[in-house]
Write an enzyme that holds these catalytic residues in place. Structure first.
Site, PDB file in Angstrom:
ATOM      1  N   ASN A   9      17.187 -27.670  14.451  1.00 28.07           N
ATOM      2  CA  ASN A   9      17.652 -27.302  15.791  1.00 28.07           C
ATOM      3  C   ASN A   9      18.089 -28.582  16.499  1.00 28.07           C
ATOM      4  OD1 ASN A   9      18.117 -26.340  18.342  1.00 28.07           O
ATOM      5  ND2 ASN A   9      15.953 -26.109  18.881  1.00 28.07           N
ATOM      6  N   LYS A  11      19.609 -28.862  19.278  1.00 25.41           N
ATOM      7  CA  LYS A  11      19.661 -28.742  20.744  1.00 25.41           C
ATOM      8  C   LYS A  11      21.035 -29.254  21.229  1.00 25.41           C
ATOM      9  CE  LYS A  11      14.729 -29.418  20.734  1.00 25.41           C
ATOM     10  NZ  LYS A  11      13.535 -29.612  21.537  1.00 25.41           N
ATOM     11  N   HIS A  88      14.155 -19.630  22.498  1.00 23.44           N
ATOM     12  CA  HIS A  88      13.535 -20.953  22.414  1.00 23.44           C
ATOM     13  C   HIS A  88      12.841 -21.244  23.750  1.00 23.44           C
ATOM     14  CE1 HIS A  88      13.122 -25.301  22.149  1.00 23.44           C
ATOM     15  NE2 HIS A  88      13.243 -25.163  20.835  1.00 23.44           N
ATOM     16  N   GLU A  90      12.828 -23.715  25.584  1.00 18.12           N
ATOM     17  CA  GLU A  90      13.705 -24.357  26.575  1.00 18.12           C
ATOM     18  C   GLU A  90      14.596 -23.324  27.252  1.00 18.12           C
ATOM     19  OE1 GLU A  90      15.208 -27.278  23.881  1.00 18.12           O
ATOM     20  OE2 GLU A  90      13.236 -28.244  23.864  1.00 18.12           O
ATOM     21  N   GLU A 140       6.016 -22.040  18.408  1.00 17.79           N
ATOM     22  CA  GLU A 140       6.256 -23.383  18.929  1.00 17.79           C
ATOM     23  C   GLU A 140       5.456 -23.597  20.211  1.00 17.79           C
ATOM     24  OE1 GLU A 140      10.153 -25.115  17.435  1.00 17.79           O
ATOM     25  OE2 GLU A 140      10.654 -23.943  19.199  1.00 17.79           O
ATOM     26  N   GLY A 146       8.750 -31.935  21.181  1.00 21.44           N
ATOM     27  CA  GLY A 146       9.314 -33.203  21.633  1.00 21.44           C
ATOM     28  C   GLY A 146       8.294 -34.210  22.127  1.00 21.44           C
ATOM     29  N   SER A 178       7.280 -31.213  17.036  1.00 20.49           N
ATOM     30  CA  SER A 178       7.026 -32.565  16.530  1.00 20.49           C
ATOM     31  C   SER A 178       6.800 -32.617  15.011  1.00 20.49           C
ATOM     32  CB  SER A 178       5.848 -33.197  17.277  1.00 20.49           C
ATOM     33  OG  SER A 178       6.183 -33.352  18.642  1.00 20.49           O
ATOM     34  N   GLY A 200      13.873 -32.894  16.975  1.00 24.38           N
ATOM     35  CA  GLY A 200      14.246 -34.308  16.929  1.00 24.38           C
ATOM     36  C   GLY A 200      14.411 -34.863  15.517  1.00 24.38           C
TER      37      GLY A 200
HETATM   38  C1  PEP Z   1      12.397 -27.547  18.714  1.00 24.23           C
HETATM   39  O1  PEP Z   1      13.490 -27.933  19.076  1.00 24.23           O
HETATM   40  O2  PEP Z   1      12.223 -26.364  18.578  1.00 24.23           O
HETATM   41  C2  PEP Z   1      11.345 -28.524  18.418  1.00 24.23           C
HETATM   42  C3  PEP Z   1      10.267 -28.111  17.868  1.00 24.23           C
HETATM   43  O3  PEP Z   1      11.590 -29.844  18.751  1.00 24.23           O
HETATM   44  P1  PEP Z   1      10.791 -31.126  18.175  1.00 24.23           P
HETATM   45  O4  PEP Z   1      10.739 -30.971  16.674  1.00 24.23           O
HETATM   46  O5  PEP Z   1      11.638 -32.274  18.619  1.00 24.23           O
HETATM   47  O6  PEP Z   1       9.427 -31.128  18.773  1.00 24.23           O
END
Ligand code: PEP
Length: 214
Positions: A9, A11, A88, A90, A140, A146, A178, A200
């Site tokens: 992902n 983003k 998601h 976000e 999540e 993040g 993460s 990320g």
């Molecule tokens: C995500 O974008 O769903 C995510 C889990 O981000 P990260 O891996 O950066 O924590």
């Protein structure tokens, strides 16, 4: 056994120049893995992903109409998408997406032959509207997204087993938050972790490849 699924992902990161480089690297890489993967870039790069499995990060639930700035399921299918991320955290936090909106998007995605990857922050968000559907769930926890503080494999397994009771044995349940090249294999070793949603760490093609093959 469910085929593990690794989702990138991106983003709102990587324009078409970076996307083209990422694709070239992946196309030339020898990927020896019995896992499935899919890259979800911003809409602007989806057309570049011809031979690499790709999906979208969002879509609207209506077929067409006066929804400025939105993209429909049919448009994603035209671009060769097979998956779409829905709900998601976000989008729930910044764009007001509710469980009802998630349910509407899931129905539309399925009607168009797209597999929804439905993100949930807790077991409660696995609502009855999601049960019995051919979807993927991604657990999540917001505190892990993040932050560099991934859930322990034990925590992930505990929550996934509760989600499993709701959705049954045929739905893949991914963990996200993460994920890194270092923690991917211990998370994947859990019986109810059927894949990972990677934010990320998926922006670097070498790291994403390591995660696919870990
Ligand atoms: C995500 O974008 O769903 C995510 C889990 O981000 P990260 O891996 O950066 O924590």
């Amino acid at each position: 056994m469910l085929t593990p699924l690794l989702v990138a992902n991106w983003k709102m990161n990587h324009g078409i120049t970076e996307a083209a480089e990422f694709i070239q690297f992946l196309e030339n890489a020898e990927i020896s893995s019995d896992r499935e993967f899919v890259v979800c870039p911003p809409f602007t790069s989806l057309h570049l992903f011809k031979n690499i499995p790709h999906g979208a990060q969002n879509m609207h639930w209506e077929e067409s109409g006066a929804f400025t700035g939105e993209v429909s399921a049919a448009m994603l299918k035209e671009l060769g998408c097979t998956y779409v991320i829905i709900g998601h955290s976000e989008r729930r936090q910044h764009f007001g997406e509710t469980d009802d909106i998630v349910a509407k998007k899931v129905a539309t995605a399925l009607a168009h032959g797209l597999t929804p990857i439905v993100c949930v922050r807790s077991v409660d968000e696995v609502t009855p509207a999601l049960v019995g559907k051919e979807i993927v769930i991604a657990y999540e926890p917001v505190w892990a997204i993040g932050t560099g503080k991934a859930a322990t494999p034990e925590h992930a397994q505990d929550i996934h087993s509760q989600i499993r009771k709701r959705v049954g044995d045929t739905v893949r349940i991914l963990y996200g938050g993460s994920v890194s090249a270092e923690n991917a294999s211990s998370l994947m070793a859990q019986p109810d972790v059927n894949g990972l949603l990677v934010g990320g760490a998926s922006l670097d093609v070498n790291i994403f490849l390591k995660i696919i093959q870990s």
